[in-house]
Design a protein around this motif. Structure first.
Motif, PDB file in Angstrom:
ATOM      1  N   TYR A 103     -27.434  -0.220 -57.026  1.00 40.80           N
ATOM      2  CA  TYR A 103     -28.409   0.002 -57.645  1.00 40.80           C
ATOM      3  C   TYR A 103     -29.246   1.897 -57.183  1.00 40.80           C
ATOM      4  CZ  TYR A 103     -28.180  -4.802 -56.599  1.00 40.80           C
ATOM      5  OH  TYR A 103     -27.582  -6.471 -57.193  1.00 40.80           O
ATOM      6  N   PRO A 104     -28.021   2.157 -57.899  1.00 35.59           N
ATOM      7  CA  PRO A 104     -28.639   3.703 -58.278  1.00 35.59           C
ATOM      8  C   PRO A 104     -30.096   3.795 -58.462  1.00 35.59           C
ATOM      9  CG  PRO A 104     -27.102   3.608 -59.449  1.00 35.59           C
ATOM     10  CD  PRO A 104     -27.281   2.207 -58.750  1.00 35.59           C
ATOM     11  N   ASP A 105     -30.425   3.891 -59.309  1.00 31.56           N
ATOM     12  CA  ASP A 105     -32.070   3.337 -60.026  1.00 31.56           C
ATOM     13  C   ASP A 105     -32.824   3.088 -59.511  1.00 31.56           C
ATOM     14  OD1 ASP A 105     -30.495   5.193 -62.300  1.00 31.56           O
ATOM     15  OD2 ASP A 105     -29.881   3.985 -62.968  1.00 31.56           O
ATOM     16  N   VAL A 106     -32.864   2.188 -58.593  1.00 35.29           N
ATOM     17  CA  VAL A 106     -33.768   1.296 -57.695  1.00 35.29           C
ATOM     18  C   VAL A 106     -34.945   2.100 -56.535  1.00 35.29           C
ATOM     19  CG1 VAL A 106     -34.769  -1.082 -56.473  1.00 35.29           C
ATOM     20  CG2 VAL A 106     -33.266  -0.977 -58.308  1.00 35.29           C
ATOM     21  N   ALA A 107     -35.946   2.665 -57.018  1.00 38.76           N
ATOM     22  CA  ALA A 107     -36.865   3.627 -55.842  1.00 38.76           C
ATOM     23  C   ALA A 107     -36.580   2.577 -54.643  1.00 38.76           C
ATOM     24  CB  ALA A 107     -37.946   3.998 -56.535  1.00 38.76           C
ATOM     25  N   GLU A 108     -36.597   1.795 -54.309  1.00 35.72           N
ATOM     26  CA  GLU A 108     -37.215   0.886 -53.066  1.00 35.72           C
ATOM     27  C   GLU A 108     -35.953   0.798 -52.684  1.00 35.72           C
ATOM     28  OE1 GLU A 108     -38.920  -2.524 -51.146  1.00 35.72           O
ATOM     29  OE2 GLU A 108     -38.465  -2.919 -53.156  1.00 35.72           O
TER      30      GLU A 108
ATOM     31  N   HIS B  74     -33.613   3.738 -52.315  1.00 37.04           N
ATOM     32  CA  HIS B  74     -33.249   4.821 -51.636  1.00 37.04           C
ATOM     33  C   HIS B  74     -34.631   4.913 -50.817  1.00 37.04           C
ATOM     34  CE1 HIS B  74     -30.522   5.125 -54.029  1.00 37.04           C
ATOM     35  NE2 HIS B  74     -30.088   4.913 -55.378  1.00 37.04           N
ATOM     36  N   TYR B  75     -35.633   4.669 -51.664  1.00 35.44           N
ATOM     37  CA  TYR B  75     -36.387   4.915 -50.254  1.00 35.44           C
ATOM     38  C   TYR B  75     -35.908   4.088 -48.515  1.00 35.44           C
ATOM     39  CZ  TYR B  75     -40.535   3.416 -47.440  1.00 35.44           C
ATOM     40  OH  TYR B  75     -41.165   2.912 -46.256  1.00 35.44           O
ATOM     41  N   GLN B  76     -35.469   2.777 -48.493  1.00 39.31           N
ATOM     42  CA  GLN B  76     -35.361   2.402 -47.190  1.00 39.31           C
ATOM     43  C   GLN B  76     -33.939   2.542 -46.916  1.00 39.31           C
ATOM     44  OE1 GLN B  76     -37.018  -0.297 -45.940  1.00 39.31           O
ATOM     45  NE2 GLN B  76     -38.329  -0.468 -47.196  1.00 39.31           N
ATOM     46  N   THR B  77     -33.182   3.424 -47.462  1.00 38.49           N
ATOM     47  CA  THR B  77     -31.719   4.238 -46.772  1.00 38.49           C
ATOM     48  C   THR B  77     -32.581   5.209 -45.957  1.00 38.49           C
ATOM     49  OG1 THR B  77     -30.504   2.997 -48.825  1.00 38.49           O
ATOM     50  CG2 THR B  77     -29.985   4.931 -47.684  1.00 38.49           C
ATOM     51  N   GLY B  78     -33.343   6.352 -46.599  1.00 39.70           N
ATOM     52  CA  GLY B  78     -34.008   7.164 -46.379  1.00 39.70           C
ATOM     53  C   GLY B  78     -34.724   6.931 -45.141  1.00 39.70           C
ATOM     54  N   VAL B  79     -35.378   5.573 -45.233  1.00 43.12           N
ATOM     55  CA  VAL B  79     -35.541   5.159 -43.817  1.00 43.12           C
ATOM     56  C   VAL B  79     -35.090   5.528 -41.735  1.00 43.12           C
ATOM     57  CG1 VAL B  79     -37.701   3.170 -42.359  1.00 43.12           C
ATOM     58  CG2 VAL B  79     -38.208   4.350 -44.742  1.00 43.12           C
TER      59      VAL B  79
ATOM     60  N   ALA C  73     -35.868   8.637 -54.372  1.00 45.97           N
ATOM     61  CA  ALA C  73     -36.747   7.689 -55.027  1.00 45.97           C
ATOM     62  C   ALA C  73     -37.861   8.096 -55.104  1.00 45.97           C
ATOM     63  CB  ALA C  73     -37.380   6.932 -52.849  1.00 45.97           C
ATOM     64  N   LEU C  74     -38.504   9.638 -54.499  1.00 44.92           N
ATOM     65  CA  LEU C  74     -39.377   9.813 -55.178  1.00 44.92           C
ATOM     66  C   LEU C  74     -39.520  10.338 -56.926  1.00 44.92           C
ATOM     67  CD1 LEU C  74     -40.848  12.399 -52.523  1.00 44.92           C
ATOM     68  CD2 LEU C  74     -41.553  10.259 -53.156  1.00 44.92           C
ATOM     69  N   GLU C  75     -38.040  11.053 -56.659  1.00 49.25           N
ATOM     70  CA  GLU C  75     -37.598  11.036 -58.408  1.00 49.25           C
ATOM     71  C   GLU C  75     -37.861  10.036 -59.554  1.00 49.25           C
ATOM     72  OE1 GLU C  75     -34.652  15.029 -57.690  1.00 49.25           O
ATOM     73  OE2 GLU C  75     -34.148  13.202 -58.009  1.00 49.25           O
ATOM     74  N   LEU C  76     -37.526   8.426 -58.585  1.00 47.67           N
ATOM     75  CA  LEU C  76     -36.889   7.040 -59.772  1.00 47.67           C
ATOM     76  C   LEU C  76     -38.390   6.854 -60.213  1.00 47.67           C
ATOM     77  CD1 LEU C  76     -33.597   5.884 -57.403  1.00 47.67           C
ATOM     78  CD2 LEU C  76     -33.913   6.827 -60.028  1.00 47.67           C
ATOM     79  N   GLY C  77     -39.682   7.385 -58.895  1.00 53.31           N
ATOM     80  CA  GLY C  77     -41.199   7.297 -59.280  1.00 53.31           C
ATOM     81  C   GLY C  77     -41.211   5.864 -57.956  1.00 53.31           C
ATOM     82  N   LEU C  78     -41.304   5.984 -57.288  1.00 47.00           N
ATOM     83  CA  LEU C  78     -42.266   4.923 -56.041  1.00 47.00           C
ATOM     84  C   LEU C  78     -43.292   5.193 -55.760  1.00 47.00           C
ATOM     85  CD1 LEU C  78     -40.233   3.765 -53.771  1.00 47.00           C
ATOM     86  CD2 LEU C  78     -41.302   5.714 -52.499  1.00 47.00           C
TER      87      LEU C  78
ATOM     88  N   ARG D 286     -45.078   5.975 -47.072  1.00 50.12           N
ATOM     89  CA  ARG D 286     -44.620   5.852 -46.495  1.00 50.12           C
ATOM     90  C   ARG D 286     -43.802   6.950 -46.496  1.00 50.12           C
ATOM     91  NH1 ARG D 286     -41.310   7.146 -42.788  1.00 50.12           N
ATOM     92  NH2 ARG D 286     -40.770   5.783 -41.549  1.00 50.12           N
ATOM     93  N   CYS D 287     -42.821   7.374 -47.603  1.00 49.36           N
ATOM     94  CA  CYS D 287     -41.759   8.004 -48.052  1.00 49.36           C
ATOM     95  C   CYS D 287     -42.114   9.404 -47.948  1.00 49.36           C
ATOM     96  CB  CYS D 287     -41.668   7.629 -49.351  1.00 49.36           C
ATOM     97  SG  CYS D 287     -39.682   8.456 -50.211  1.00 49.36           S
TER      98      CYS D 287
END
Length: 167
Positions: A38-43, A45-50, A68-73, A80-81
């Motif tokens: 899911y390369p276009d799901v901000a959440e 990518h955010y959770q992966t970063g965390v 995640a920020l670029e995707l519009g989190l 939190r990001c």
């Protein structure tokens, strides 16, 4: 996807709470699969970063936070990001990136004291000592219940903005 993401978040939270690297590795593996699927799901990518951050892998967390920020989190995840990314930049010595990220966080979430304190630290790291002290002192005075500080509150609040003044 939602069920697998919730499972990964649960594992990440458990691993962080227990400081268990094996559980965190399991969470990261699941999140990396989800990020690829899911390369276009901000959440995701955010959770992966965390998960990377929680594992002590800050440098690896950055691209996931940024994406995640670029995707519009949005919302609490955005808050939190920005905190996580700014803190990670600062811990890696990328002070200007930390300041920019944490300023964005402070502008978007003015009540988040953790962002403000981390921004103060990043400002200090960039040599902006006066601005760092002003922010730290102002936030301290806004949040303290210490009677001794409150007794000097008016003066401390004034001098937070006028550090170079004398009588």
């Amino acid at each position: 996807m939602r069920e697998r993401l919730d499972q990964a978040i649960g594992l990440r939270e458990e691993g962080r709470a227990k400081q268990d690297q094996a559980i965190l590795a399991e969470a990261r593996a699941l999140l990396l699969e989800l990020a690829a699927a899911y390369p276009d799901v901000a959440e995701v990518h955010y959770q992966t970063g965390v998960a990377h951050d929680n594992s002590g892998m800050g440098r690896a967390a950055i691209p996931y936070y940024v994406h995640a920020l670029e995707l519009g989190l949005t919302g609490a995840d955005l808050e939190r990001c920005l905190l996580g990314l700014g803190s990670t930049y600062r811990s890696l010595g990328q002070y200007e990136e930390a300041v920019a990220t944490l300023r964005r966080g402070m502008d978007a979430f003015p009540a988040n004291r953790a962002i403000q304190v981390l921004l103060s630290m990043a400002l200090y790291n960039t040599g902006r000592h006066k601005e760092a002290m002003e922010l730290a002192l102002t936030k301290l005075m806004e949040t303290t219940s210490d009677e001794k500080l409150l007794y000097f509150g008016r003066g401390l609040s004034y001098y937070a903005q006028h550090l170079d003044e004398t009588w």
